[in-house]
Design a protein around this motif. Structure first.
Motif, PDB file in Angstrom:
ATOM      1  N   PHE A  36      53.072 -60.522 -32.790  1.00 30.37           N
ATOM      2  CA  PHE A  36      51.731 -60.045 -33.123  1.00 30.37           C
ATOM      3  C   PHE A  36      50.828 -59.989 -31.897  1.00 30.37           C
ATOM      4  O   PHE A  36      50.837 -60.895 -31.063  1.00 30.37           O
ATOM      5  CB  PHE A  36      51.083 -60.950 -34.180  1.00 30.37           C
ATOM      6  N   THR A  37      50.039 -58.926 -31.825  1.00 29.51           N
ATOM      7  CA  THR A  37      49.067 -58.784 -30.737  1.00 29.51           C
ATOM      8  C   THR A  37      47.706 -59.332 -31.131  1.00 29.51           C
ATOM      9  O   THR A  37      46.777 -59.330 -30.324  1.00 29.51           O
ATOM     10  CB  THR A  37      48.921 -57.304 -30.344  1.00 29.51           C
ATOM     11  N   SER A  38      47.567 -59.792 -32.380  1.00 28.84           N
ATOM     12  CA  SER A  38      46.331 -60.436 -32.835  1.00 28.84           C
ATOM     13  C   SER A  38      46.683 -61.448 -33.912  1.00 28.84           C
ATOM     14  O   SER A  38      47.578 -61.219 -34.735  1.00 28.84           O
ATOM     15  CB  SER A  38      45.340 -59.412 -33.388  1.00 28.84           C
ATOM     16  N   LEU A  39      45.984 -62.569 -33.894  1.00 24.97           N
ATOM     17  CA  LEU A  39      46.205 -63.628 -34.874  1.00 24.97           C
ATOM     18  C   LEU A  39      44.874 -64.047 -35.485  1.00 24.97           C
ATOM     19  O   LEU A  39      43.886 -64.224 -34.780  1.00 24.97           O
ATOM     20  CB  LEU A  39      46.872 -64.848 -34.223  1.00 24.97           C
ATOM     21  N   GLY A  40      44.869 -64.217 -36.812  1.00 25.90           N
ATOM     22  CA  GLY A  40      43.673 -64.681 -37.494  1.00 25.90           C
ATOM     23  C   GLY A  40      43.770 -66.166 -37.801  1.00 25.90           C
ATOM     24  O   GLY A  40      44.838 -66.774 -37.694  1.00 25.90           O
ATOM     25  N   GLU A  41      42.645 -66.750 -38.207  1.00 30.66           N
ATOM     26  CA  GLU A  41      42.629 -68.193 -38.457  1.00 30.66           C
ATOM     27  C   GLU A  41      41.543 -68.562 -39.452  1.00 30.66           C
ATOM     28  O   GLU A  41      40.403 -68.088 -39.355  1.00 30.66           O
ATOM     29  CB  GLU A  41      42.393 -68.932 -37.139  1.00 30.66           C
ATOM     30  N   ASN A  42      41.885 -69.402 -40.407  1.00 31.22           N
ATOM     31  CA  ASN A  42      40.935 -70.011 -41.334  1.00 31.22           C
ATOM     32  C   ASN A  42      41.028 -71.522 -41.218  1.00 31.22           C
ATOM     33  O   ASN A  42      42.123 -72.072 -41.040  1.00 31.22           O
ATOM     34  CB  ASN A  42      41.227 -69.605 -42.779  1.00 31.22           C
ATOM     35  N   ILE A  43      39.891 -72.211 -41.348  1.00 28.54           N
ATOM     36  CA  ILE A  43      39.840 -73.663 -41.195  1.00 28.54           C
ATOM     37  C   ILE A  43      39.108 -74.277 -42.384  1.00 28.54           C
ATOM     38  O   ILE A  43      38.078 -73.763 -42.830  1.00 28.54           O
ATOM     39  CB  ILE A  43      39.116 -74.065 -39.885  1.00 28.54           C
ATOM     40  N   TRP A  44      39.654 -75.368 -42.888  1.00 28.20           N
ATOM     41  CA  TRP A  44      39.017 -76.148 -43.945  1.00 28.20           C
ATOM     42  C   TRP A  44      39.099 -77.614 -43.561  1.00 28.20           C
ATOM     43  O   TRP A  44      40.146 -78.105 -43.122  1.00 28.20           O
ATOM     44  CB  TRP A  44      39.737 -75.935 -45.269  1.00 28.20           C
ATOM     45  N   THR A  45      37.999 -78.344 -43.727  1.00 32.97           N
ATOM     46  CA  THR A  45      37.984 -79.782 -43.473  1.00 32.97           C
ATOM     47  C   THR A  45      37.290 -80.491 -44.626  1.00 32.97           C
ATOM     48  O   THR A  45      36.226 -80.056 -45.082  1.00 32.97           O
ATOM     49  CB  THR A  45      37.246 -80.108 -42.158  1.00 32.97           C
ATOM     50  N   GLY A  46      37.886 -81.555 -45.098  1.00 38.28           N
ATOM     51  CA  GLY A  46      37.284 -82.312 -46.187  1.00 38.28           C
ATOM     52  C   GLY A  46      37.935 -83.667 -46.326  1.00 38.28           C
ATOM     53  O   GLY A  46      38.863 -84.013 -45.581  1.00 38.28           O
ATOM     54  N   SER A  47      37.479 -84.428 -47.289  1.00 40.67           N
ATOM     55  CA  SER A  47      38.019 -85.768 -47.465  1.00 40.67           C
ATOM     56  C   SER A  47      39.453 -85.711 -47.963  1.00 40.67           C
ATOM     57  O   SER A  47      39.865 -84.765 -48.639  1.00 40.67           O
ATOM     58  CB  SER A  47      37.161 -86.558 -48.462  1.00 40.67           C
ATOM     59  N   LEU A  48      40.204 -86.721 -47.622  1.00 46.40           N
ATOM     60  CA  LEU A  48      41.598 -86.789 -48.046  1.00 46.40           C
ATOM     61  C   LEU A  48      41.725 -86.760 -49.565  1.00 46.40           C
ATOM     62  O   LEU A  48      42.666 -86.191 -50.109  1.00 46.40           O
ATOM     63  CB  LEU A  48      42.240 -88.066 -47.501  1.00 46.40           C
ATOM     64  N   GLN A  66      44.511 -64.893 -26.602  1.00 45.92           N
ATOM     65  CA  GLN A  66      45.711 -64.436 -25.912  1.00 45.92           C
ATOM     66  C   GLN A  66      46.908 -64.611 -26.850  1.00 45.92           C
ATOM     67  O   GLN A  66      47.793 -65.436 -26.600  1.00 45.92           O
ATOM     68  CB  GLN A  66      45.921 -65.227 -24.624  1.00 45.92           C
ATOM     69  N   PRO A  67      46.957 -63.843 -27.938  1.00 42.90           N
ATOM     70  CA  PRO A  67      47.976 -64.048 -28.969  1.00 42.90           C
ATOM     71  C   PRO A  67      49.400 -63.866 -28.473  1.00 42.90           C
ATOM     72  O   PRO A  67      50.331 -64.458 -29.032  1.00 42.90           O
ATOM     73  CB  PRO A  67      47.622 -62.998 -30.027  1.00 42.90           C
ATOM     74  N   CYS A 120      45.078 -72.382 -41.393  1.00 40.72           N
ATOM     75  CA  CYS A 120      46.054 -71.328 -41.610  1.00 40.72           C
ATOM     76  C   CYS A 120      45.867 -70.243 -40.559  1.00 40.72           C
ATOM     77  O   CYS A 120      44.728 -69.845 -40.266  1.00 40.72           O
ATOM     78  CB  CYS A 120      45.902 -70.700 -42.998  1.00 40.72           C
ATOM     79  N   ASN A 121      46.967 -69.796 -39.997  1.00 36.51           N
ATOM     80  CA  ASN A 121      46.951 -68.675 -39.058  1.00 36.51           C
ATOM     81  C   ASN A 121      47.642 -67.473 -39.696  1.00 36.51           C
ATOM     82  O   ASN A 121      48.573 -67.631 -40.496  1.00 36.51           O
ATOM     83  CB  ASN A 121      47.633 -69.040 -37.747  1.00 36.51           C
ATOM     84  N   TYR A 122      47.177 -66.280 -39.329  1.00 33.56           N
ATOM     85  CA  TYR A 122      47.634 -65.054 -39.966  1.00 33.56           C
ATOM     86  C   TYR A 122      48.058 -64.015 -38.934  1.00 33.56           C
ATOM     87  O   TYR A 122      47.490 -63.937 -37.846  1.00 33.56           O
ATOM     88  CB  TYR A 122      46.507 -64.452 -40.820  1.00 33.56           C
ATOM     89  N   GLY A 123      49.037 -63.229 -39.308  1.00 31.07           N
ATOM     90  CA  GLY A 123      49.465 -62.150 -38.455  1.00 31.07           C
ATOM     91  C   GLY A 123      49.711 -60.875 -39.267  1.00 31.07           C
ATOM     92  O   GLY A 123      50.347 -60.925 -40.321  1.00 31.07           O
ATOM     93  N   PRO A 124      49.165 -59.754 -38.780  1.00 32.34           N
ATOM     94  CA  PRO A 124      48.150 -59.664 -37.732  1.00 32.34           C
ATOM     95  C   PRO A 124      46.796 -60.120 -38.255  1.00 32.34           C
ATOM     96  O   PRO A 124      46.622 -60.316 -39.454  1.00 32.34           O
ATOM     97  CB  PRO A 124      48.139 -58.165 -37.391  1.00 32.34           C
ATOM     98  N   VAL A 141      56.390 -69.855 -36.884  1.00 32.23           N
ATOM     99  CA  VAL A 141      55.695 -69.899 -35.594  1.00 32.23           C
ATOM    100  C   VAL A 141      54.192 -70.032 -35.815  1.00 32.23           C
ATOM    101  O   VAL A 141      53.511 -70.812 -35.135  1.00 32.23           O
ATOM    102  CB  VAL A 141      56.011 -68.652 -34.751  1.00 32.23           C
ATOM    103  N   LEU A 142      53.657 -69.287 -36.772  1.00 31.61           N
ATOM    104  CA  LEU A 142      52.236 -69.416 -37.089  1.00 31.61           C
ATOM    105  C   LEU A 142      51.916 -70.825 -37.569  1.00 31.61           C
ATOM    106  O   LEU A 142      50.843 -71.368 -37.255  1.00 31.61           O
ATOM    107  CB  LEU A 142      51.843 -68.402 -38.166  1.00 31.61           C
ATOM    108  N   ALA A 143      52.827 -71.427 -38.323  1.00 34.45           N
ATOM    109  CA  ALA A 143      52.622 -72.802 -38.785  1.00 34.45           C
ATOM    110  C   ALA A 143      52.589 -73.764 -37.607  1.00 34.45           C
ATOM    111  O   ALA A 143      51.795 -74.716 -37.584  1.00 34.45           O
ATOM    112  CB  ALA A 143      53.729 -73.189 -39.767  1.00 34.45           C
ATOM    113  N   GLN A 144      53.430 -73.543 -36.618  1.00 32.69           N
ATOM    114  CA  GLN A 144      53.441 -74.392 -35.423  1.00 32.69           C
ATOM    115  C   GLN A 144      52.146 -74.245 -34.636  1.00 32.69           C
ATOM    116  O   GLN A 144      51.610 -75.218 -34.094  1.00 32.69           O
ATOM    117  CB  GLN A 144      54.646 -74.038 -34.556  1.00 32.69           C
ATOM    118  N   VAL A 145      51.633 -73.001 -34.570  1.00 29.18           N
ATOM    119  CA  VAL A 145      50.350 -72.765 -33.901  1.00 29.18           C
ATOM    120  C   VAL A 145      49.238 -73.519 -34.622  1.00 29.18           C
ATOM    121  O   VAL A 145      48.392 -74.178 -33.995  1.00 29.18           O
ATOM    122  CB  VAL A 145      50.029 -71.255 -33.865  1.00 29.18           C
ATOM    123  N   ALA A 146      49.239 -73.440 -35.953  1.00 26.66           N
ATOM    124  CA  ALA A 146      48.224 -74.137 -36.748  1.00 26.66           C
ATOM    125  C   ALA A 146      48.332 -75.650 -36.568  1.00 26.66           C
ATOM    126  O   ALA A 146      47.314 -76.343 -36.431  1.00 26.66           O
ATOM    127  CB  ALA A 146      48.381 -73.763 -38.221  1.00 26.66           C
TER     128      ALA A 146
END
Length: 258
Positions: free
Chosen positions: A93-105, A85-86, A172-176, A63-68
């Motif tokens: 989970f009542t809270s979800l974390g998130e990390n983001i990375w962007t770069g060249s292919l 509004q997790p 990537c999304n994380y719980g909690p 589910v977290l993968a689908q959110v991401a």
């Protein structure tokens, strides 16, 4: 059980990180992608300095993968506004974390992205909890209570917020969720402050009942479909037919029937 867990963890740890072709970014059901995401997170979590006494073993959450995946498609270098509004995103989970990375292919791999997050440790002082630059990605990777992760990568012709073009946008999304204004984990002897009924696996607190994962990325299940409760019986059922056939052939030849 402990031997099985240790063997499974070792098997996962020796699999090297996979670099994906520029035109073939993996989807969230790609087995190698899932294993890399889980393995690399747990590698860094097990190696924190100072040592952690309460670091939970991390497993995959679809589910977290689908959110991401849904948020990555927006190609924005910004946090998902729906994380406020997790309960609308995840049932557990009542809270979800998130990390983001962007770069060249050309430089994207699961390993390079997560390593870049962890490398923020260079700006973080554990004792004072002070950060010289950016540390939020690091503290989320090593947040002791976060035990579920789901990631996705998406090709973006352009990523708003950073001006990247033809980029791999990895989330990537994380719980909690982590990153509250406190220490990311408790310092102390490895596994000395694990929750009750947890076992120590590769310096991490593991509990199959908490994880409730039933596929290859679980700490319980290896890469073949054997029930953990009936593993010896399952192995017997797999191995015994060839043995019985061979025995029958030898017996027949011995008695002159063949």
């Amino acid at each position: 059980m402990r031997v099985t867990l240790a063997i499974t963890a070792w098997t996962v740890s020796v699999i090297s990180s996979y670099s994906y072709p520029a035109n073939d970014l993996p989807d969230i059901d790609n087995e190698t992608f899932i294993k890399d995401c889980v393995r690399i997170h747990n590698k860094f979590r097990s190696e924190v300095k100072p040592r952690a006494s309460d670091m939970l073993y991390m497993t995959w959450d679809s589910v977290l993968a689908q959110v991401a995946k849904a948020w990555a498609r927006n190609c924005q270098f910004a946090h998902n506004i729906q994380l406020q509004q997790p309960h609308k995103l995840h049932p557990n989970f009542t809270s979800l974390g998130e990390n983001i990375w962007t770069g060249s292919l050309s430089i994207f791999s699961v390993s390079s992205a997560i390593t870049s997050w962890y490398n923020e440790i260079q700006s973080y002082d554990f004792e004072t909890r002070k950060c010289d630059k950016v540390c939020g990605h690091y503290t989320q990777v090593v947040w002791a209570d976060s035990y579920k992760v789901g990631c996705a990568v998406h090709f973006c012709p352009r990523v708003s917020g950073v001006g990247f073009s033809n980029a791999a946008h990895f989330i990537c999304n994380y719980g909690p969720a982590g990153n509250y204004p406190t220490w990311p984990y408790k310092k102390g002897s490895t596994c000395s402050a694990c929750p009750q009924n947890d076992m120590c696996l590769d310096n991490l607190c593991a509990n199959p009942q908490r994880d409730k994962v039933t596929r290859y990325y679980s700490i319980v299940y290896p890469d073949w479909p054997l029930s953990p409760r009936n593993r010896h019986l399952s192995i017997f059922l797999i191995v015994s037919p060839p043995i019985l056939i061979l025995s029958a052939i030898i017996w027949s030849r011995t008695n002159g029937l063949i």
